[in-house]
Design a protein around this motif. Structure first.
Motif, PDB file in Angstrom:
ATOM      1  N   PHE A  46       0.845  -1.171   0.094  1.00 35.27           N
ATOM      2  CA  PHE A  46      -0.112   0.013  -0.074  1.00 35.27           C
ATOM      3  C   PHE A  46       1.083   1.180  -0.042  1.00 35.27           C
ATOM      4  O   PHE A  46       1.978   1.270   0.562  1.00 35.27           O
ATOM      5  N   TRP A  47       0.388   2.412  -0.524  1.00 38.13           N
ATOM      6  CA  TRP A  47       1.274   3.655  -0.596  1.00 38.13           C
ATOM      7  C   TRP A  47       0.160   4.519  -0.717  1.00 38.13           C
ATOM      8  O   TRP A  47      -0.996   4.439  -1.130  1.00 38.13           O
ATOM      9  N   HIS A  48       0.651   5.746  -0.435  1.00 38.47           N
ATOM     10  CA  HIS A  48      -0.292   6.878  -0.400  1.00 38.47           C
ATOM     11  C   HIS A  48       0.241   7.921  -1.444  1.00 38.47           C
ATOM     12  O   HIS A  48       1.357   8.420  -1.528  1.00 38.47           O
ATOM     13  N   LEU A  49      -0.772   8.472  -2.302  1.00 36.85           N
ATOM     14  CA  LEU A  49      -0.434   9.638  -3.188  1.00 36.85           C
ATOM     15  C   LEU A  49      -0.501  10.953  -2.539  1.00 36.85           C
ATOM     16  O   LEU A  49      -1.515  11.157  -1.589  1.00 36.85           O
ATOM     17  N   THR A  50       0.168  11.697  -2.855  1.00 30.32           N
ATOM     18  CA  THR A  50       0.124  13.020  -2.556  1.00 30.32           C
ATOM     19  C   THR A  50      -1.094  13.944  -3.073  1.00 30.32           C
ATOM     20  O   THR A  50      -1.710  14.629  -2.385  1.00 30.32           O
ATOM     21  N   LYS A  51      -1.379  13.398  -4.219  1.00 25.99           N
ATOM     22  CA  LYS A  51      -2.642  14.159  -4.894  1.00 25.99           C
ATOM     23  C   LYS A  51      -3.271  13.018  -5.733  1.00 25.99           C
ATOM     24  O   LYS A  51      -2.648  11.938  -6.026  1.00 25.99           O
ATOM     25  N   GLY A  52      -4.639  13.107  -5.912  1.00 25.65           N
ATOM     26  CA  GLY A  52      -5.234  12.126  -6.481  1.00 25.65           C
ATOM     27  C   GLY A  52      -4.846  11.976  -8.044  1.00 25.65           C
ATOM     28  O   GLY A  52      -4.275  12.897  -8.571  1.00 25.65           O
ATOM     29  N   ALA A  53      -5.083  10.708  -8.300  1.00 21.71           N
ATOM     30  CA  ALA A  53      -4.558  10.034  -9.785  1.00 21.71           C
ATOM     31  C   ALA A  53      -5.723  10.308 -10.615  1.00 21.71           C
ATOM     32  O   ALA A  53      -6.923  10.005 -10.339  1.00 21.71           O
ATOM     33  N   GLY A  54      -5.363  11.152 -11.875  1.00 19.97           N
ATOM     34  CA  GLY A  54      -6.434  11.350 -12.844  1.00 19.97           C
ATOM     35  C   GLY A  54      -6.902  10.149 -13.717  1.00 19.97           C
ATOM     36  O   GLY A  54      -6.162   9.247 -13.424  1.00 19.97           O
ATOM     37  N   ILE A  55      -7.950  10.215 -14.356  1.00 19.11           N
ATOM     38  CA  ILE A  55      -8.242   9.116 -15.397  1.00 19.11           C
ATOM     39  C   ILE A  55      -7.296   8.881 -16.450  1.00 19.11           C
ATOM     40  O   ILE A  55      -7.115   7.957 -16.892  1.00 19.11           O
ATOM     41  N   SER A  56      -6.738  10.245 -16.815  1.00 18.74           N
ATOM     42  CA  SER A  56      -5.485   9.964 -17.881  1.00 18.74           C
ATOM     43  C   SER A  56      -4.339   9.401 -17.575  1.00 18.74           C
ATOM     44  O   SER A  56      -4.008   9.770 -16.353  1.00 18.74           O
ATOM     45  N   GLY A 109      -0.997   9.232 -16.176  1.00 23.87           N
ATOM     46  CA  GLY A 109      -0.127   9.860 -15.720  1.00 23.87           C
ATOM     47  C   GLY A 109      -0.382  11.411 -15.222  1.00 23.87           C
ATOM     48  O   GLY A 109      -0.042  12.177 -14.745  1.00 23.87           O
ATOM     49  N   ARG A 110      -1.855  11.532 -15.277  1.00 26.55           N
ATOM     50  CA  ARG A 110      -2.449  12.785 -15.013  1.00 26.55           C
ATOM     51  C   ARG A 110      -2.623  12.689 -13.207  1.00 26.55           C
ATOM     52  O   ARG A 110      -2.951  11.836 -12.729  1.00 26.55           O
ATOM     53  N   VAL A 111      -2.252  13.921 -12.888  1.00 27.84           N
ATOM     54  CA  VAL A 111      -2.322  14.236 -11.551  1.00 27.84           C
ATOM     55  C   VAL A 111      -3.522  15.187 -11.347  1.00 27.84           C
ATOM     56  O   VAL A 111      -3.443  16.449 -11.803  1.00 27.84           O
ATOM     57  N   LEU A 112      -4.414  15.017 -10.152  1.00 24.03           N
ATOM     58  CA  LEU A 112      -5.209  15.976  -9.965  1.00 24.03           C
ATOM     59  C   LEU A 112      -5.050  17.251  -9.107  1.00 24.03           C
ATOM     60  O   LEU A 112      -3.754  17.021  -8.659  1.00 24.03           O
ATOM     61  N   LEU A 113      -5.683  18.162  -9.014  1.00 26.15           N
ATOM     62  CA  LEU A 113      -5.344  19.448  -8.467  1.00 26.15           C
ATOM     63  C   LEU A 113      -4.710  19.058  -7.058  1.00 26.15           C
ATOM     64  O   LEU A 113      -3.899  19.744  -6.519  1.00 26.15           O
ATOM     65  N   ARG A 114      -5.657  18.549  -6.292  1.00 23.88           N
ATOM     66  CA  ARG A 114      -5.534  18.426  -4.914  1.00 23.88           C
ATOM     67  C   ARG A 114      -5.397  16.799  -4.222  1.00 23.88           C
ATOM     68  O   ARG A 114      -5.613  15.951  -4.798  1.00 23.88           O
ATOM     69  N   GLY A 150      13.150  28.937   2.453  1.00 18.37           N
ATOM     70  CA  GLY A 150      12.910  29.596   1.165  1.00 18.37           C
ATOM     71  C   GLY A 150      11.534  29.283   0.224  1.00 18.37           C
ATOM     72  O   GLY A 150      11.582  29.396  -0.934  1.00 18.37           O
ATOM     73  N   THR A 151      10.776  28.881   1.057  1.00 19.92           N
ATOM     74  CA  THR A 151       9.503  28.378   0.182  1.00 19.92           C
ATOM     75  C   THR A 151       8.476  29.422  -0.045  1.00 19.92           C
ATOM     76  O   THR A 151       8.767  30.354   0.550  1.00 19.92           O
ATOM     77  N   MET A 152       7.559  29.215  -0.933  1.00 21.11           N
ATOM     78  CA  MET A 152       6.295  29.880  -1.144  1.00 21.11           C
ATOM     79  C   MET A 152       5.325  29.487  -0.969  1.00 21.11           C
ATOM     80  O   MET A 152       4.930  28.093  -0.819  1.00 21.11           O
ATOM     81  N   ILE A 153       4.287  30.370  -0.851  1.00 21.04           N
ATOM     82  CA  ILE A 153       2.861  29.814  -0.646  1.00 21.04           C
ATOM     83  C   ILE A 153       2.322  28.915  -1.424  1.00 21.04           C
ATOM     84  O   ILE A 153       2.773  29.249  -2.888  1.00 21.04           O
ATOM     85  N   ASP A 154       1.557  27.692  -1.323  1.00 18.04           N
ATOM     86  CA  ASP A 154       1.170  26.802  -2.536  1.00 18.04           C
ATOM     87  C   ASP A 154       0.229  27.835  -3.510  1.00 18.04           C
ATOM     88  O   ASP A 154      -0.545  28.539  -3.075  1.00 18.04           O
ATOM     89  N   PRO A 155       0.461  27.785  -4.821  1.00 18.06           N
ATOM     90  CA  PRO A 155      -0.494  28.759  -5.707  1.00 18.06           C
ATOM     91  C   PRO A 155      -1.719  28.347  -5.906  1.00 18.06           C
ATOM     92  O   PRO A 155      -2.582  29.056  -6.411  1.00 18.06           O
ATOM     93  N   ASP A 156      -2.248  27.275  -5.216  1.00 16.13           N
ATOM     94  CA  ASP A 156      -3.759  26.905  -5.398  1.00 16.13           C
ATOM     95  C   ASP A 156      -4.429  27.727  -4.536  1.00 16.13           C
ATOM     96  O   ASP A 156      -4.170  28.270  -3.490  1.00 16.13           O
ATOM     97  N   LEU A 157      -5.370  28.741  -5.380  1.00 16.69           N
ATOM     98  CA  LEU A 157      -6.152  29.836  -4.482  1.00 16.69           C
ATOM     99  C   LEU A 157      -7.465  29.344  -3.873  1.00 16.69           C
ATOM    100  O   LEU A 157      -8.032  30.115  -3.286  1.00 16.69           O
ATOM    101  N   GLY A 158      -7.643  28.061  -3.824  1.00 20.66           N
ATOM    102  CA  GLY A 158      -8.836  27.485  -3.049  1.00 20.66           C
ATOM    103  C   GLY A 158     -10.049  28.324  -3.466  1.00 20.66           C
ATOM    104  O   GLY A 158     -10.535  28.160  -4.665  1.00 20.66           O
ATOM    105  N   ARG A 159     -11.020  28.614  -2.492  1.00 23.01           N
ATOM    106  CA  ARG A 159     -12.293  29.088  -2.900  1.00 23.01           C
ATOM    107  C   ARG A 159     -12.319  30.445  -3.739  1.00 23.01           C
ATOM    108  O   ARG A 159     -13.127  30.605  -4.345  1.00 23.01           O
TER     109      ARG A 159
END
Length: 282
Positions: free
Chosen positions: A15-25, A27-32, A187-196
């Motif tokens: 078993f392993w955990h994905l950082t983000k969901g796997a898309g149907i295509s 190699g496609r990775v979902l946004l969150r 040296g990090t930046m805020i995640d670019p996902d703007l959410g709501r």
């Protein structure tokens, strides 16, 4: 929708955990990151940006989303009704509405199942019902820190330990935490996902995300909407520093207090121990 992936052979299961969901295509990775389905039946907002107001709406979105399932409830109904057993089951489940499955019944059936995923069977629940042998001294100390010094309970409301307040459970809240794009604390930046904000362009919604449940949190790594943190220790360090602002990021609308919590390593471990007591028992 699946976060936990499995691969097995006759002699091996991994078993392993994905950082983000796997898309149907391929190699496609979902946004969150994909949140748990546990206790969704008592929430009033779905997806990290709260774009769906009901489980039925959530089902429509996931099934028809081009990168998630790219499906059709209409086509699903045709396939289901071609199988006599399922056709009969739908007629039995919805008496007076003959004709087998249809898109609305499929939505409702899936949502009904999801509403059943609220067992309240953790050691914390047993303790609250009177079995005071269920929690250790560290777990009880962790609960008091969670509700007190660490201020976790100001956003993660009992008994769901998410952003949905009891006893009415009529609103699920979102918060601006300033979640970083990576774990580099210098040296990090805020995640670019703007959410709501991507749905409703109000300044206060920029980088706002639903407050997820902490029940079964020990089984749902990685954490945050982008899966940036792989351990609860990393999550606690983020909060202990004061969120994104505490890391030095510019988050003008952060709703999380930027003040450092000054939790000791021992106190952090006690809070994590308490969160472990929120794991549902078989």
């Amino acid at each position: 929708m699946t976060r936990n992936c499995m691969m097995h052979s006759p002699s091996l299961m991994i078993f392993w955990h994905l950082t983000k969901g796997a898309g149907i295509s391929n190699g496609r990775v979902l946004l969150r990151n994909t949140p748990t389905l546990n206790y969704v039946g008592m929430q009033r907002g779905f997806f990290y940006d709260l774009k769906a107001g009901s489980l039925e709406d959530q089902v429509i979105d996931v099934v028809h989303h081009r990168q998630e399932m790219n499906g059709s409830l209409e086509q699903a109904a045709l396939i289901i009704n071609s199988r006599k057993g399922y056709h009969r089951l739908f007629n039995n489940a919805y008496p007076g509405q003959s004709g087998g499955a249809d898109p609305w019944k499929i939505q409702h059936a899936i949502a009904s199942y999801l509403r059943s995923l609220s067992p309240f069977s953790s050691r914390f629940d047993l303790y609250m019902r009177g079995d005071h042998k269920q929690l250790s001294a560290d777990e009880k100390a962790g609960f008091n820190l969670f509700m007190g010094k660490a201020k976790c309970g100001s956003c993660h409301f009992a008994p769901l330990f998410n952003g949905t307040q009891s006893p009415l459970f009529i609103k699920s809240e979102a918060e601006v935490l300033g979640v970083p794009a990576d774990t580099d604390t210098t040296g990090t930046m805020i995640d670019p996902d703007l959410g709501r904000y991507a749905l409703y362009a109000y300044p206060q919604y920029k980088h706002a995300f639903k407050t997820a449940t902490l029940r079964n949190i020990t089984k749902t790594a990685p954490y945050m909407h982008n899966g940036v943190y792989k351990s609860l220790e990393q999550v606690m360090d983020f909060y202990n520093r004061g969120g994104g602002t505490g890391l030095g990021l510019k988050v003008d609308n952060q709703t999380l207090s930027s003040a450092q919590l000054n939790l000791t390593k021992a106190e952090i471990q006690q809070i994590i121990a308490f969160m472990g007591a929120l794991e549902d028992l078989p």
